[in-house]
Scaffold this motif. Structure first.
Motif, PDB file in Angstrom:
ATOM      1  N   LEU A  91       0.827  -1.213   0.000  1.00  0.00           N
ATOM      2  CA  LEU A  91       0.000   0.000   0.000  1.00  0.00           C
ATOM      3  C   LEU A  91       0.857   1.257   0.000  1.00  0.00           C
ATOM      4  CD1 LEU A  91      -2.802  -0.989   2.528  1.00  0.00           C
ATOM      5  CD2 LEU A  91      -2.967  -0.824   0.043  1.00  0.00           C
ATOM      6  N   ILE A  92       1.915   1.238   0.780  1.00  0.00           N
ATOM      7  CA  ILE A  92       2.830   2.383   0.810  1.00  0.00           C
ATOM      8  C   ILE A  92       3.458   2.580  -0.559  1.00  0.00           C
ATOM      9  CG2 ILE A  92       4.971   3.268   1.817  1.00  0.00           C
ATOM     10  CD1 ILE A  92       4.130   1.774   4.416  1.00  0.00           C
ATOM     11  N   LEU A  93       3.860   1.482  -1.203  1.00  0.00           N
ATOM     12  CA  LEU A  93       4.437   1.579  -2.544  1.00  0.00           C
ATOM     13  C   LEU A  93       3.429   2.121  -3.551  1.00  0.00           C
ATOM     14  CD1 LEU A  93       6.580  -1.661  -2.682  1.00  0.00           C
ATOM     15  CD2 LEU A  93       7.411   0.689  -2.846  1.00  0.00           C
ATOM     16  N   ARG A  94       2.190   1.713  -3.412  1.00  0.00           N
ATOM     17  CA  ARG A  94       1.153   2.210  -4.315  1.00  0.00           C
ATOM     18  C   ARG A  94       0.993   3.724  -4.153  1.00  0.00           C
ATOM     19  NH1 ARG A  94      -4.457  -0.392  -3.533  1.00  0.00           N
ATOM     20  NH2 ARG A  94      -3.254  -2.201  -4.181  1.00  0.00           N
ATOM     21  N   TYR A  95       0.943   4.199  -2.922  1.00  0.00           N
ATOM     22  CA  TYR A  95       0.794   5.640  -2.687  1.00  0.00           C
ATOM     23  C   TYR A  95       2.031   6.411  -3.150  1.00  0.00           C
ATOM     24  CZ  TYR A  95      -3.363   4.472  -0.028  1.00  0.00           C
ATOM     25  OH  TYR A  95      -4.593   4.017   0.335  1.00  0.00           O
ATOM     26  N   LEU A  96       3.214   5.856  -2.928  1.00  0.00           N
ATOM     27  CA  LEU A  96       4.434   6.506  -3.417  1.00  0.00           C
ATOM     28  C   LEU A  96       4.429   6.581  -4.942  1.00  0.00           C
ATOM     29  CD1 LEU A  96       7.166   5.004  -1.068  1.00  0.00           C
ATOM     30  CD2 LEU A  96       6.488   7.404  -1.231  1.00  0.00           C
ATOM     31  N   PHE A  97       3.961   5.531  -5.587  1.00  0.00           N
ATOM     32  CA  PHE A  97       3.873   5.528  -7.047  1.00  0.00           C
ATOM     33  C   PHE A  97       2.910   6.612  -7.528  1.00  0.00           C
ATOM     34  CE2 PHE A  97       1.917   4.110 -11.007  1.00  0.00           C
ATOM     35  CZ  PHE A  97       3.040   3.949 -11.806  1.00  0.00           C
ATOM     36  N   ILE A  98       1.755   6.720  -6.887  1.00  0.00           N
ATOM     37  CA  ILE A  98       0.766   7.732  -7.269  1.00  0.00           C
ATOM     38  C   ILE A  98       1.337   9.135  -7.069  1.00  0.00           C
ATOM     39  CG2 ILE A  98      -1.477   8.722  -6.637  1.00  0.00           C
ATOM     40  CD1 ILE A  98      -2.366   5.789  -6.057  1.00  0.00           C
ATOM     41  N   VAL A  99       2.013   9.355  -5.957  1.00  0.00           N
ATOM     42  CA  VAL A  99       2.626  10.657  -5.696  1.00  0.00           C
ATOM     43  C   VAL A  99       3.662  10.977  -6.767  1.00  0.00           C
ATOM     44  CG1 VAL A  99       4.178  11.879  -4.110  1.00  0.00           C
ATOM     45  CG2 VAL A  99       2.188  10.670  -3.214  1.00  0.00           C
ATOM     46  N   ASN A 100       4.479   9.988  -7.144  1.00  0.00           N
ATOM     47  CA  ASN A 100       5.483  10.211  -8.175  1.00  0.00           C
ATOM     48  C   ASN A 100       4.847  10.547  -9.520  1.00  0.00           C
ATOM     49  OD1 ASN A 100       8.089   9.921  -6.973  1.00  0.00           O
ATOM     50  ND2 ASN A 100       7.603   7.781  -6.647  1.00  0.00           N
ATOM     51  N   VAL A 101       3.811   9.842  -9.888  1.00  0.00           N
ATOM     52  CA  VAL A 101       3.130  10.122 -11.158  1.00  0.00           C
ATOM     53  C   VAL A 101       2.566  11.531 -11.149  1.00  0.00           C
ATOM     54  CG1 VAL A 101       1.122   9.509 -12.575  1.00  0.00           C
ATOM     55  CG2 VAL A 101       2.645   7.718 -11.727  1.00  0.00           C
ATOM     56  N   ILE A 102       1.962  11.941 -10.056  1.00  0.00           N
ATOM     57  CA  ILE A 102       1.397  13.290  -9.963  1.00  0.00           C
ATOM     58  C   ILE A 102       2.502  14.341 -10.084  1.00  0.00           C
ATOM     59  CG2 ILE A 102       0.270  14.928  -8.399  1.00  0.00           C
ATOM     60  CD1 ILE A 102      -1.399  12.505  -7.390  1.00  0.00           C
ATOM     61  N   ILE A 103       3.606  14.144  -9.371  1.00  0.00           N
ATOM     62  CA  ILE A 103       4.712  15.110  -9.437  1.00  0.00           C
ATOM     63  C   ILE A 103       5.269  15.188 -10.856  1.00  0.00           C
ATOM     64  CG2 ILE A 103       7.076  15.587  -8.671  1.00  0.00           C
ATOM     65  CD1 ILE A 103       6.261  14.378  -5.955  1.00  0.00           C
ATOM     66  N   ILE A 104       5.458  14.045 -11.498  1.00  0.00           N
ATOM     67  CA  ILE A 104       5.995  14.036 -12.861  1.00  0.00           C
ATOM     68  C   ILE A 104       5.042  14.722 -13.825  1.00  0.00           C
ATOM     69  CG2 ILE A 104       6.600  12.521 -14.801  1.00  0.00           C
ATOM     70  CD1 ILE A 104       7.714  10.540 -12.649  1.00  0.00           C
ATOM     71  N   LEU A 105       3.746  14.441 -13.730  1.00  0.00           N
ATOM     72  CA  LEU A 105       2.763  15.065 -14.626  1.00  0.00           C
ATOM     73  C   LEU A 105       2.664  16.574 -14.414  1.00  0.00           C
ATOM     74  CD1 LEU A 105      -0.111  12.425 -14.660  1.00  0.00           C
ATOM     75  CD2 LEU A 105       1.454  12.996 -16.525  1.00  0.00           C
ATOM     76  N   VAL A 106       2.637  16.990 -13.161  1.00  0.00           N
ATOM     77  CA  VAL A 106       2.557  18.430 -12.874  1.00  0.00           C
ATOM     78  C   VAL A 106       3.811  19.136 -13.380  1.00  0.00           C
ATOM     79  CG1 VAL A 106       2.540  20.151 -11.005  1.00  0.00           C
ATOM     80  CG2 VAL A 106       0.953  18.209 -10.954  1.00  0.00           C
ATOM     81  N   ASN A 107       4.967  18.545 -13.146  1.00  0.00           N
ATOM     82  CA  ASN A 107       6.224  19.131 -13.630  1.00  0.00           C
ATOM     83  C   ASN A 107       6.219  19.215 -15.149  1.00  0.00           C
ATOM     84  OD1 ASN A 107       8.961  20.099 -13.348  1.00  0.00           O
ATOM     85  ND2 ASN A 107       9.620  18.072 -14.055  1.00  0.00           N
ATOM     86  N   TYR A 108       5.733  18.194 -15.826  1.00  0.00           N
ATOM     87  CA  TYR A 108       5.669  18.191 -17.281  1.00  0.00           C
ATOM     88  C   TYR A 108       4.717  19.273 -17.785  1.00  0.00           C
ATOM     89  CZ  TYR A 108       4.983  16.564 -22.049  1.00  0.00           C
ATOM     90  OH  TYR A 108       4.898  16.493 -23.413  1.00  0.00           O
ATOM     91  N   LEU A 109       3.570  19.384 -17.147  1.00  0.00           N
ATOM     92  CA  LEU A 109       2.602  20.426 -17.565  1.00  0.00           C
ATOM     93  C   LEU A 109       3.163  21.826 -17.360  1.00  0.00           C
ATOM     94  CD1 LEU A 109      -0.726  18.853 -16.259  1.00  0.00           C
ATOM     95  CD2 LEU A 109       0.057  19.046 -18.631  1.00  0.00           C
ATOM     96  N   ILE A 110       3.888  22.026 -16.268  1.00  0.00           N
ATOM     97  CA  ILE A 110       4.519  23.336 -16.035  1.00  0.00           C
ATOM     98  C   ILE A 110       5.554  23.629 -17.107  1.00  0.00           C
ATOM     99  CG2 ILE A 110       6.042  24.587 -14.458  1.00  0.00           C
ATOM    100  CD1 ILE A 110       4.486  23.251 -12.143  1.00  0.00           C
ATOM    101  N   LYS A 111       6.316  22.601 -17.527  1.00  0.00           N
ATOM    102  CA  LYS A 111       7.329  22.804 -18.568  1.00  0.00           C
ATOM    103  C   LYS A 111       6.724  23.199 -19.900  1.00  0.00           C
ATOM    104  CE  LYS A 111      11.004  19.651 -17.109  1.00  0.00           C
ATOM    105  NZ  LYS A 111      11.707  18.416 -17.478  1.00  0.00           N
ATOM    106  N   ILE A 112       5.589  22.573 -20.271  1.00  0.00           N
ATOM    107  CA  ILE A 112       5.046  22.836 -21.600  1.00  0.00           C
ATOM    108  C   ILE A 112       4.160  24.068 -21.652  1.00  0.00           C
ATOM    109  CG2 ILE A 112       5.234  20.444 -22.320  1.00  0.00           C
ATOM    110  CD1 ILE A 112       2.190  20.208 -21.963  1.00  0.00           C
ATOM    111  N   ILE A 113       3.786  24.597 -20.508  1.00  0.00           N
ATOM    112  CA  ILE A 113       2.926  25.795 -20.503  1.00  0.00           C
ATOM    113  C   ILE A 113       3.760  27.040 -20.646  1.00  0.00           C
ATOM    114  CG2 ILE A 113       1.403  27.190 -19.075  1.00  0.00           C
ATOM    115  CD1 ILE A 113       0.141  24.645 -18.107  1.00  0.00           C
TER     116      ILE A 113
END
Length: 97
Positions: A75-97
């Motif tokens: 469960l901890i790994l699942r939440y860490l994975f979700i947090v990582n995906v969110i951080i990567i997506l937000v960072n990517y969106l900030i880069k392309i905007i």
């Protein structure tokens, strides 16, 4: 350590996504962030690729979970994975905007 850093700097992989599409991918900056982290520039590393620290935490926890088989480790790994995906997506969106 200086030899390792120099080797990494001399052998950076090119991003085919950026080469063909002219736009950075979601992983662009990770290699440079690792080099900055090895040099001790923690803030510069975070600015380059914010998900690096949470990815390191996730992989270290994964190694401990595989070794010691924590009861709620999956469960901890699942939440860490979700947090990582969110951080990567937000960072990517900030880069392309």
């Amino acid at each position: 350590m200086d030899k390792i850093i120099a080797f990494l700097e001399d052998n950076l992989l090119s991003c085919s996504w950026k080469q063909y599409l002219g736009q950075e991918c979601m992983g662009c900056g990770m290699q440079r962030a690792i080099i900055l982290l090895l040099k001790g520039d923690f803030i510069g590393s975070f600015k380059m690729y914010p998900a690096l620290y949470t990815l390191i935490i996730m992989f270290v926890f994964l190694a401990f979970h595989l070794k010691f088989d924590y009861k709620k480790g999956h469960l901890i790994l699942r939440y860490l994975f979700i947090v990582n995906v969110i951080i990567i997506l937000v960072n990517y969106l900030i880069k392309i905007i």
